[in-house]
Scaffold this active site. Structure first.
Site, short mmCIF file in Angstrom:
data_model
loop_
_atom_site.label_atom_id
_atom_site.label_comp_id
_atom_site.label_asym_id
_atom_site.label_seq_id
_atom_site.Cartn_x
_atom_site.Cartn_y
_atom_site.Cartn_z
N HIS A 2 17.31 95.44 44.47
CA HIS A 2 16.03 95.54 45.19
C HIS A 2 15.09 94.43 44.73
O HIS A 2 14.33 94.62 43.79
CB HIS A 2 15.41 96.91 44.92
N HIS A 9 13.62 94.98 50.72
CA HIS A 9 13.54 96.17 49.87
C HIS A 9 14.79 96.38 49.02
O HIS A 9 14.72 96.46 47.80
CB HIS A 9 13.27 97.41 50.71
N HIS A 43 15.15 135.64 44.82
CA HIS A 43 14.76 135.52 43.41
C HIS A 43 15.91 135.81 42.44
O HIS A 43 15.72 135.71 41.23
CB HIS A 43 13.58 136.46 43.11
N GLU A 84 7.01 123.75 39.17
CA GLU A 84 8.22 123.78 38.35
C GLU A 84 8.76 122.37 38.11
O GLU A 84 9.15 122.02 36.99
CB GLU A 84 9.29 124.64 39.01
#
Lengths: 665, 665
Positions: free
Chosen positions: B30, B261, B469, B407
Site C-alpha cells: 500500500h 491505495h 446469551h 466489549e
C-alpha cells in the site's frame, strides 16, 4: 384514530403491570425498560405503527424492532394486548420458561410480530437499517402501492454505545433512509449504574453528524411523544427520537435507578407500584375496557391491510411481487447449468473468489432478489456483477451496496434485509474479518436467515498481508456455529455448486470461504451435462478421485488444499500406495449424510489424512486420532503465498513421507 | 530543534521513495498512505515525538501507533531513517518477504519501535486509547518525573469508520485522555473508491460529540501541521487532527485516487513520481545529508531519555517502578496460597464467577499492576475488588475501569495497556460477547500480551436469558486461537489456580470461562498445604478421582460439567463399572504435556467420554471417534438452568445408559 387520549395512561400501565408481574413470576428479567418505555410504545402502537394482528406476515406492515431486547416483556405485552394470536396471557405468565414462546429475549422463530431476534446489543438497530434498505429497494421496484412502510426500533443506551451503532447509523444516514426511526430510551441508566460512569457523549450531536434528523421528547408525555413521532415521519432523513424516560417508571422506590434494570422488583415494590399506578388488578389480569382499547389499535392497520390487498389484487405486478417475495426454489441451480457445463468443456484456473464472481453473473441475472455488497473490498471480494448496479440515496433501485468499512454493520443489515423478505443478501469481506461480524453471523444462524457471506482470502494463501489477515482458526470456528453452512470450494465448479446450495437453503445462512490465489480446476469430467440434481457438493464431501493401486489412504481436503491432496495422491500412487482423494466443500452437509454414505467416503480400515491450511482441531472427527492432520495451528506470516505453503509444510514433498512413515509404523 | 524547515520536504520524500520502491519490489502493498502522510509523519517525528532510537524500550517514550497498518512502509521508513537498529535498508528492500521483519502489516514482535500489531482496522486507535490510559494510571502513581509521555496514532478513514472507533473515542473522551492525539489521514479515499461512496459523516463533529478537541490542517503544509500538533498538545482533551492529504502524493498520474491505495504504482508511474519529487536516487538509496537530518530527529528523545534516566536513578521510587514494570514472577501463585488452603479447609459451593472474585481479592491486593474492569457487567462478572477503586477522569490513580457497553473497545484497550507495560489488564463481559471482541482477543494472542478476559455465564447454565446469551460454540472456538489459553475451571480452587496461571504467562493471553450458577467444590483433599508448585491445573488436565472398580471408562469434563461427570462416575461405580474422572480446565496446557502424561490421563484402552455443555467437534481429539461426546451442537433456549441441563441431556440419568450401551456394544 378515535381513541380518547386519556385512555393511553391505563393502556401503558397494562404494559407496566404485565412486565413487572412476569419478571417477578420468572424471578429473572428486566422490568425497567418496558416500564420506562410503556408510554412511548403505547403512543406508537395506538397511533402510528401500521400493523395487523390478524396478518403478521403482511409484506407492507411496518417493522417494529425491539433492539433493547432484554426489555422483551415490552413486545410480549404489546403483541398480547393488541390482539396477536400469541403470546397468550398464559404464555406471559410463563415468561422465560421452557418450551414457551416468551423467551428471555425476543426470538423471531417463536412469535409472529417479533421481526428479529434481539438481545446482543446494537444489532437490533443495525438490522432495522437493513429492513429499511429492503423497504426502499422494493419500493423502488414495486412503487408506493405495494411497498411503503416504516421501520421503528427501540434502543437503549447500550445499543447506542456499541460500536456497531456507529456503523449502522453511518450507513443509514448516508443512504438517507427516511422511513427509519429509532426511539431512544434515554434514561441515563446502564447495568453498572448511571450512564455517566462510562460515557460523556452527546448522542444527539453524534446522530446529527451522521446525517440524521434528531428530535427530543418527554417520554412520559403522550402529546410530546406524538409531536416527536410526527416530526420524525415528516423528515426525509432517518430520525432519532430521544425519549427522556425514567427507567422502571411506576416503581416508587426503585424507578430511575439501575435496580430496576435487570432484576425483579420484589413483592413489596410491586405492591407499591400497583398503588402508584392505580392498578388494582391481580397479576396477569387486564380489565376488558383496557383490552378493548388495545385491540382497537390494530384497526388502523387492518384497514390499511385491506386497502393494500385491493391494490395488490388489482396490480399488474402481483405475480412478480409474489415471485420476488417467495422462495426461488431451484432457480439458482438452473441458472448455473450453462456456466458449469462451459467450465466442464473449458476448464479455468482461477481463484475461487474469481470463480464466485463468474457464478454470480448468471445468478444475479436470474434472481433479482439478490442484493450484493462488500465492506469496502469490492475488487478483492469480486462481489459486483453487471446486474448489481449501485444502491444509493439517489437510486434505491440498485442492487449493490457499498457498505464501507463496516463488517459488523453489513452483516447485521444483511440479516435485516433477509428478515424483511424479498431480498437474498450477500456481502463480502476478508474471511479474517468474520471475527468482526461473528455475532451477526451467529444471529443469521439463530434467526434462520438466508444471508450469504462471501469471505475471500481464506488462508495463508493470501500471502504478503501477513498474520493479521491470514485466517487460521476461522474456517473451523465457523463450522462450530449451529445452523451455519461453511463452504470451502476447491475450484470453479465447486464454487458454483456451493453458490447454488447457499441460495437453495431458505433457513440456513452460508459462508463461502474463497481463495485469493488461483486454483486449478479439479472437476469437469462427468460435468458436461451438469444439472442441479447432479450437484456433487450437496452431500458435503465426495470422492473426487479413486485409488488405482490398493487403497491404503484417503486424503480429505478442502478448498485450496484439494489440488495438493491430488498431488500427494499422485506421488503415493507412483509408490504403489493407493489413495482416494475426497473433497469436502461443506463439513456440515457431510455430517448430515447417513452413516453408510459417510463410511463409504471415509472407510474405517484405511489411513485418513486431512489437509486444510487452518486449525487441525476438529479434523479428528474425520480422520480419527490415528489419522494424520495436516494443518496450521499457529499464526501465519508475511510472505508470498508459495513461500508460506512451503514453510508450513503444505507440499507433497513434506506430506508424503509423513504418510509413508505412518503406514510403515 | 535546529533543523532547517526547508529540509523537511526531502526528508518526507525519502519516505515516499522508500515506500513506492519497497511496494514495487514486493509487487504488493500500500504505497498511497505512506506517501500521503509523509509530511505529517516527518513533522511529528522531527519536532514532537519523544523517542530514542537507541533505547526503544525506554518506558517514558512516546507511543506511536500506525493504526492504518496497511501503510506499514511509513513506519518502516521512519524507523530506518531515524536510526533504529532495525529495519536495515536490506530489510526494507525485502519488504513482505519470508522471515524478514518488514511484514505486510507492522508486527510488534518483529521490530522494536512497532508498539503494536496493526492492520485489523480500528484497533490501533483503540489500543492507543489503552496506552494513554496506562500512561495516566502510571503517572498518577509515579508522577511526572517518571511517567509523562504522549500517545500518537495515525488513522485512516477505515479506522474511523469501523465500529470500534466509536467505542474507543467514547472511552477516551469520557476519560479526558489529553495525552492522546489521533492524526487522521483525511484523504477521502477508500479501497472501493471515493469515501463518498459509503459515508457522509461529519467525522470532526462526531469527535466533538465524544468530548474530543478537533483541529484541521493541510497535511502537506509543514507549518500548518506544526500549528495543529501544538494546538493538540496544548488542549487537555484527546485530540483529533484532521490532516487533509492527497493519497499517493507525489505520483503525478495516480495521486488522489484509490489506484494508489493497495497496489504497486508500476515502473512508469514511479519514474514519473521521481521526476515530480525531484528524487533522482536509485531505489533504496537515500543521500547521506538526508540520512543525517533523519538521524538528528532522535536527538531530542535521546536527551530527554538521558534526563529521565538521571531522575529515575535519583528517584526514591526506582525500585518500586522497576517492580511495577517488570514481570511479577510467581507473586500471583503465592498470593492465593492462603485462599486455596482456606477453601480446602472450608469448601464453598459458589459460581466460578464468584470464585473468581474471591481469588481476585488477594491477587489485586498483591499486584498493583492489575487493572480491572467490565463492559457494563460489573455485578455479573464479579470483577471488582476492594483494591480496585474506579479509574476516572477525576482520579487516574484508580484501578477499575467502567468500560461501558464497549466489549471490542475494552479488549483492544486492554491490549494497549498490556503493550504499554506496567499494567496487567483484566476485563469482564459475558462469554457470548467474546464474539464481539474476538479479533482483539486474537490480537492479544498474536501480540503476545498478558490480557486476561473474565468471561462469565459460560453455557446454557446462564438459564433464562436464552440462546442469544448462551455460549455454545464459544469455548471450543476460542481454543482454536493460537497462543490463547482458555480456562474453564470446575470449582473455587481450580478458579484460583487458573487465575494464577493466567498471571504467570507473560506472553499468552487468557480467557477464563466462568459459570453463572453455583458449583460444588470438587477439590480440597490434598490441597491443605497448597502451594503454587502444586497447582494441578498447570498440566491442563488431571485425574480428579480414580476408578474403584476395574477402570473401563474415563470421563473428561470441564467447568460446570465436572461435578456431573463425578455423578456419572458414582452411578457407574455402583454398577461395577470403574470410571476415572478427569478435569480439564485448560486443553491447551494439556496438549502441551508430553505423550506419556497424556496417555496416562487418557489411556488408549478404555472408553473415553467427554462432557462439556458446548460444541462436541474438537473433543474427538481426546475421546477418539470411538468415544462418546456429550455436548450441545444446537442453540440453547430460554428457561431455568436446571430445566435446560435436563432438556439437553446433561444428567447422569441420560448419560449413564449411553455409556453402558457403548460398553456392551
Amino acid at each position: 384514530m378515535s381513541l380518547d387520549p386519556s385512555r393511553l395512561a391505563p393502556m401503558a400501565n397494562a404494559i407496566r403491570a404485565l412486565s413487572m408481574d412476569a419478571v417477578q413470576a420468572a424471578n429473572s428479567g428486566h422490568p425497567g425498560m418496558p416500564m420506562g418505555m410503556a408510554d412511548v410504545a403505547t403512543v406508537l402502537w395506538s397511533k402510528y405503527l401500521k400493523f395487523d394482528p390478524g396478518a403478521p406476515d403482511w409484506p407492507d406492515r411496518d417493522r417494529f424492532v425491539l433492539s433493547a431486547g432484554h426489555g422483551s416483556m415490552l413486545i410480549y405485552a404489546l403483541l398480547h394486548l393488541s390482539g396477536y394470536a400469541a403470546p397468550t396471557m398464559d404464555d406471559i405468565a410463563n415468561f422465560r420458561q421452557i418450551d414457551r414462546p416468551c423467551a428471555g429475549h425476543p426470538e423471531n422463530f417463536l412469535l409472529d410480530g417479533v421481526e428479529c431476534t434481539t438481545g446482543p446489543l446494537g444489532q437490533g438497530v443495525a438490522m432495522a437499517v437493513g429492513m429499511a434498505i429492503a423497504e426502499r429497494q422494493l419500493n423502488a421496484h414495486f412503487g408506493d402501492d405495494l411497498v411503503n412502510h416504516r421501520t421503528w426500533a427501540v434502543a437503549g443506551d447500550g445499543c447506542l454505545m456499541e460500536g456497531i451503532n456507529h456503523e449502522a447509523i453511518g450507513l443509514a444516514g448516508h443512504l438517507k433512509l427516511g422511513h427509519l426511526t429509532v426511539l431512544w430510551d434515554d434514561n441515563n441508566i446502564t447495568i453498572d449504574g448511571s450512564a455517566d460512569l462510562s460515557t460523556s457523549e452527546d448522542v444527539k450531536a453524534r446522530h446529527v453528524s451522521a446525517g440524521w434528523h434528531v428530535v427530543s421528547c418527554d417520554g412520559h408525555d403522550t402529546d410530546a411523544i406524538s409531536r416527536a413521532i410526527e416530526e420524525a415521519m415528516a423528515d426525509d432523513r432517518p430520525s432519532l427520537i430521544a425519549c427522556k424516560t425514567i427507567i422502571g417508571k411506576g416503581a416508587p422506590n426503585k424507578q430511575g435507578t439501575s435496580a430496576t434494570h435487570g432484576a425483579p422488583l420484589g413483592p413489596d415494590e410491586i405492591a407499591a407500584a400497583r398503588k402508584m399506578l392505580g392498578w388494582d388488578h391481580e397479576p396477569f389480569v387486564v380489565p376488558d375496557d383496557i383490552i378493548a382499547d388495545w385491540h382497537g389499535t390494530g384497526q388502523r392497520g387492518a384497514e390499511a391491510h385491506s386497502a393494500w390487498k385491493s391494490r395488490f389484487e388489482n396490480s399488474a405486478r402481483m405475480a412478480e411481487f409474489e415471485t420476488r417475495m417467495g422462495d426461488p426454489g431451484d432457480r439458482a441451480g438452473r441458472a448455473i447449468e450453462d456456466h458449469i457445463r462451459s467450465l466442464a468443456a473449458d476448464p479455468q484456473k482461477v481463484a475461487t473468489r474469481k470463480a464466485s464472481e463468474m457464478a454470480l453473473g448468471p445468478l444475479t441475472a436470474a434472481l433479482p432478489q439478490m442484493i450484493g455488497g462488500s465492506a469496502d473490498l469490492t475488487g478483492s471480494n469480486n462481489t459486483k456483477t453487471p446486474s448489481t448496479v449501485p444502491f444509493s440515496a439517489d437510486d434505491y433501485s440498485g442492487r449493490y451496496i457499498y457498505y464501507g468499512i463496516r463488517e459488523f454493520g453489513m452483516a447485521a443489515a444483511m440479516n435485516g434485509m433477509a428478515l424483511h423478505g424479498g431480498i437474498i443478501p450477500y456481502g463480502g469481506t476478508f474471511l479474517i474479518f468474520s471475527d468482526y461480524c461473528r455475532n451477526a453471523i451467529r444471529l443469521s444462524a439463530l434467526q434462520e436467515t438466508r444471508a450469504i457471506y462471501v469471505m475471500t482470502h481464506d488462508s495463508i494463501g493470501l500471502g504478503e498481508d501477513g498474520p493479521t489477515h491470514q485466517p487460521v482458526e476461522q474456517v473451523m470456528s465457523l463450522r462450530l456455529v449451529p445452523n451455519l453452512n461453511v463452504y470451502r470450494p476447491c475450484d470453479a465448479i465447486e464454487t458454483a455448486e456451493c453458490w447454488a446450495l447457499s441460495l437453495q437453503m431458505p433457513a440456513t445462512p452460508s459462508v463461502l470461504a474463497l481463495s485469493r490465489q488461483g486454483l486449478p480446476q479439479m472437476r469437469g469430467e462427468g460435468d458436461a451435462e451438469w444439472t442441479s440434481a447432479s450437484n456433487r457438493s450437496a452431500r458435503g464431501a465426495y470422492r473426487l478421485s479413486v485409488a488405482s493401486a490398493g487403497r491404503k489412504v484417503v486424503l480429505v481436503a478442502t478448498g485450496s488444499e484439494v489440488h495438493l491432496a491430488a498431488d500427494v495422491a499422485a506421488v503415493l500412487e507412483q509408490q504403489g500406495v493407493g489413495a482416494d482423494v475426497v473433497s469436502m466443500p461443506c463439513a456440515e452437509l457431510f455430517d448430515a449424510q447417513d452413516a453408510e454414505y459417510r463410511a463409504d467416503i471415509l472407510p474405517a480400515d484405511v489411513l485418513k489424512v486431512s489437509i486444510e491450511a487452518g486449525s487441525t482441531r476438529g479434523w479428528e472427527r474425520y480422520t480419527g486420532t490415528e489419522g494424520i492432520n495436516i494443518g496450521l495451528d499457529r499464526f501465519g506470516a508475511s510472505a508470498p503465498a508459495g513461500d508460506l505453503f512451503s514453510k508450513f509444510g503444505f507440499t507433497a514433498d513434506a506430506i508424503v513421507p509423513k504418510i509413508i512413515n505412518k503406514l510403515n509404523s
